[in-house]
Scaffold this motif. Sequence first.
Motif, mmCIF file in Angstrom:
data_model
loop_
_atom_site.group_PDB
_atom_site.id
_atom_site.type_symbol
_atom_site.label_atom_id
_atom_site.label_comp_id
_atom_site.label_asym_id
_atom_site.label_seq_id
_atom_site.Cartn_x
_atom_site.Cartn_y
_atom_site.Cartn_z
ATOM 1 N N LYS A 1 11.091 10.698 8.755
ATOM 2 C CA LYS A 1 12.446 10.602 9.306
ATOM 3 C C LYS A 1 12.412 10.401 10.816
ATOM 4 C CE LYS A 1 14.569 13.334 5.644
ATOM 5 N NZ LYS A 1 15.211 14.585 5.264
ATOM 6 N N ILE A 2 11.523 11.110 11.496
ATOM 7 C CA ILE A 2 11.379 10.956 12.953
ATOM 8 C C ILE A 2 10.893 9.537 13.276
ATOM 9 C CG2 ILE A 2 10.064 11.727 14.976
ATOM 10 C CD1 ILE A 2 10.047 14.555 13.641
ATOM 11 N N ALA A 3 9.919 9.042 12.500
ATOM 12 C CA ALA A 3 9.387 7.693 12.725
ATOM 13 C C ALA A 3 10.465 6.639 12.497
ATOM 14 C CB ALA A 3 8.198 7.442 11.811
ATOM 15 N N LEU A 4 11.295 6.835 11.492
ATOM 16 C CA LEU A 4 12.386 5.890 11.240
ATOM 17 C C LEU A 4 13.366 5.863 12.402
ATOM 18 C CD1 LEU A 4 13.128 6.549 7.447
ATOM 19 C CD2 LEU A 4 12.077 4.514 8.449
ATOM 20 N N ARG A 5 13.694 7.056 12.933
ATOM 21 C CA ARG A 5 14.600 7.123 14.088
ATOM 22 C C ARG A 5 14.002 6.425 15.300
ATOM 23 N NH1 ARG A 5 15.067 12.808 14.179
ATOM 24 N NH2 ARG A 5 15.461 13.100 11.990
ATOM 25 N N SER A 6 12.707 6.669 15.561
ATOM 26 C CA SER A 6 12.090 6.059 16.748
ATOM 27 C C SER A 6 11.906 4.550 16.567
ATOM 28 C CB SER A 6 10.767 6.733 17.094
ATOM 29 O OG SER A 6 9.868 6.642 16.033
ATOM 30 N N ALA A 7 11.822 4.068 15.326
ATOM 31 C CA ALA A 7 11.732 2.626 15.078
ATOM 32 C C ALA A 7 13.123 2.001 14.948
ATOM 33 C CB ALA A 7 10.940 2.364 13.806
ATOM 34 N N GLU A 8 14.152 2.816 15.141
ATOM 35 C CA GLU A 8 15.548 2.395 15.046
ATOM 36 C C GLU A 8 15.874 1.800 13.677
ATOM 37 O OE1 GLU A 8 16.532 -0.049 18.396
ATOM 38 O OE2 GLU A 8 16.012 1.525 19.831
ATOM 39 N N LEU A 9 15.352 2.453 12.655
ATOM 40 C CA LEU A 9 15.644 2.075 11.275
ATOM 41 C C LEU A 9 16.528 3.144 10.653
ATOM 42 C CD1 LEU A 9 12.101 0.870 10.178
ATOM 43 C CD2 LEU A 9 14.125 -0.553 10.474
ATOM 44 N N PRO A 10 17.334 2.770 9.678
ATOM 45 C CA PRO A 10 18.227 3.763 9.066
ATOM 46 C C PRO A 10 17.446 4.780 8.237
ATOM 47 C CG PRO A 10 18.365 1.692 7.898
ATOM 48 C CD PRO A 10 17.507 1.442 9.098
ATOM 49 N N GLU A 11 18.017 5.951 8.121
ATOM 50 C CA GLU A 11 17.391 7.011 7.339
ATOM 51 C C GLU A 11 17.758 6.847 5.864
ATOM 52 O OE1 GLU A 11 17.822 11.772 7.166
ATOM 53 O OE2 GLU A 11 17.489 10.918 9.160
ATOM 54 N N ILE A 12 16.804 7.132 5.012
ATOM 55 C CA ILE A 12 17.020 7.064 3.563
ATOM 56 C C ILE A 12 17.454 8.440 3.088
ATOM 57 C CG2 ILE A 12 15.913 6.640 1.341
ATOM 58 C CD1 ILE A 12 13.938 4.835 2.875
ATOM 59 N N GLU A 13 18.505 8.475 2.310
ATOM 60 C CA GLU A 13 18.991 9.746 1.787
ATOM 61 C C GLU A 13 18.080 10.236 0.657
ATOM 62 O OE1 GLU A 13 23.111 9.730 0.775
ATOM 63 O OE2 GLU A 13 23.618 8.456 2.472
ATOM 64 N N HIS B 1 0.847 -1.195 0.000
ATOM 65 C CA HIS B 1 0.000 0.000 0.000
ATOM 66 C C HIS B 1 0.881 1.244 0.000
ATOM 67 C CE1 HIS B 1 0.675 -0.835 4.283
ATOM 68 N NE2 HIS B 1 0.554 0.458 4.478
ATOM 69 N N MET B 2 0.362 2.270 -0.652
ATOM 70 C CA MET B 2 1.121 3.507 -0.805
ATOM 71 C C MET B 2 0.482 4.601 0.043
ATOM 72 S SD MET B 2 2.030 5.616 -4.278
ATOM 73 C CE MET B 2 0.614 6.673 -4.439
ATOM 74 N N LYS B 3 1.316 5.312 0.772
ATOM 75 C CA LYS B 3 0.867 6.430 1.595
ATOM 76 C C LYS B 3 1.751 7.632 1.311
ATOM 77 C CE LYS B 3 -2.191 4.207 4.107
ATOM 78 N NZ LYS B 3 -3.584 4.550 4.166
ATOM 79 N N VAL B 4 1.176 8.800 1.498
ATOM 80 C CA VAL B 4 1.937 10.043 1.350
ATOM 81 C C VAL B 4 1.990 10.700 2.720
ATOM 82 C CG1 VAL B 4 2.036 12.291 0.231
ATOM 83 C CG2 VAL B 4 1.223 10.309 -1.047
ATOM 84 N N TYR B 5 3.191 10.910 3.209
ATOM 85 C CA TYR B 5 3.414 11.538 4.507
ATOM 86 C C TYR B 5 4.435 12.654 4.344
ATOM 87 C CZ TYR B 5 1.406 7.246 6.520
ATOM 88 O OH TYR B 5 0.588 6.197 6.843
ATOM 89 N N LYS B 6 4.525 13.477 5.364
ATOM 90 C CA LYS B 6 5.560 14.513 5.380
ATOM 91 C C LYS B 6 6.911 13.836 5.609
ATOM 92 C CE LYS B 6 2.601 18.189 7.151
ATOM 93 N NZ LYS B 6 2.363 19.107 8.265
ATOM 94 N N ASN B 7 7.885 14.220 4.809
ATOM 95 C CA ASN B 7 9.202 13.587 4.876
ATOM 96 C C ASN B 7 9.854 13.713 6.246
ATOM 97 O OD1 ASN B 7 8.939 12.889 2.179
ATOM 98 N ND2 ASN B 7 9.995 14.711 1.461
ATOM 99 N N ASN B 8 9.736 14.887 6.866
ATOM 100 C CA ASN B 8 10.366 15.076 8.182
ATOM 101 C C ASN B 8 9.756 14.159 9.229
ATOM 102 O OD1 ASN B 8 12.164 16.993 7.304
ATOM 103 N ND2 ASN B 8 10.796 18.710 7.743
ATOM 104 N N ILE B 9 8.449 13.939 9.154
ATOM 105 C CA ILE B 9 7.796 13.065 10.133
ATOM 106 C C ILE B 9 8.197 11.611 9.884
ATOM 107 C CG2 ILE B 9 5.561 12.287 11.021
ATOM 108 C CD1 ILE B 9 4.536 15.120 10.487
#
Length: 172
Positions: A59-71, A49-57
Amino acid sequence: MPNKSNVSMLEKIGESLESSKGMFVIDYRGLTVKETQELRRSLMKAGAHMKVYKNNIVKIALRSAELPEIENMVGTCAYVFYDNDPVEAAKVIKRQSEALHKIEWVGAIADGKALSAEDAKAYAELKSRDELLAELVFVMASPLSGIAQVAAGPARGLVTALSAVADQREAA
């Protein structure tokens, strides 16, 4: 105090990250509403499934899930979360990308690792799980069918010989 809609979006992203096995990030700039709907339908058929979210949010979700950030997560990014097979979702994105010439790969997260756009695109070149299982069955069945043909050879020869004897007796 954070905006309530941003907090809600962060929770939704976290849930999507937890429930999926990974995600692809694409730039969907220029897609019409109809093209976007078609892409979403195709992805749903592939178990994504495809979702559109704010990129900054994200990035925050990736950090809190302890996943690497995508450049290179800038601009109009869409996030494709896949539940099972990443190859099927990647193939859908590739097909739509080639058909519309408007979708660009940004990156992905697979097996807890960040992937570049090229690495993410490479998933679309792989064989799907079903194709690999079919090949495995074929490889495993080939020797068995050969053994069955060899084992049936003497019986086939006996039947041919008996048939020839019967034809000779009828002719005589």
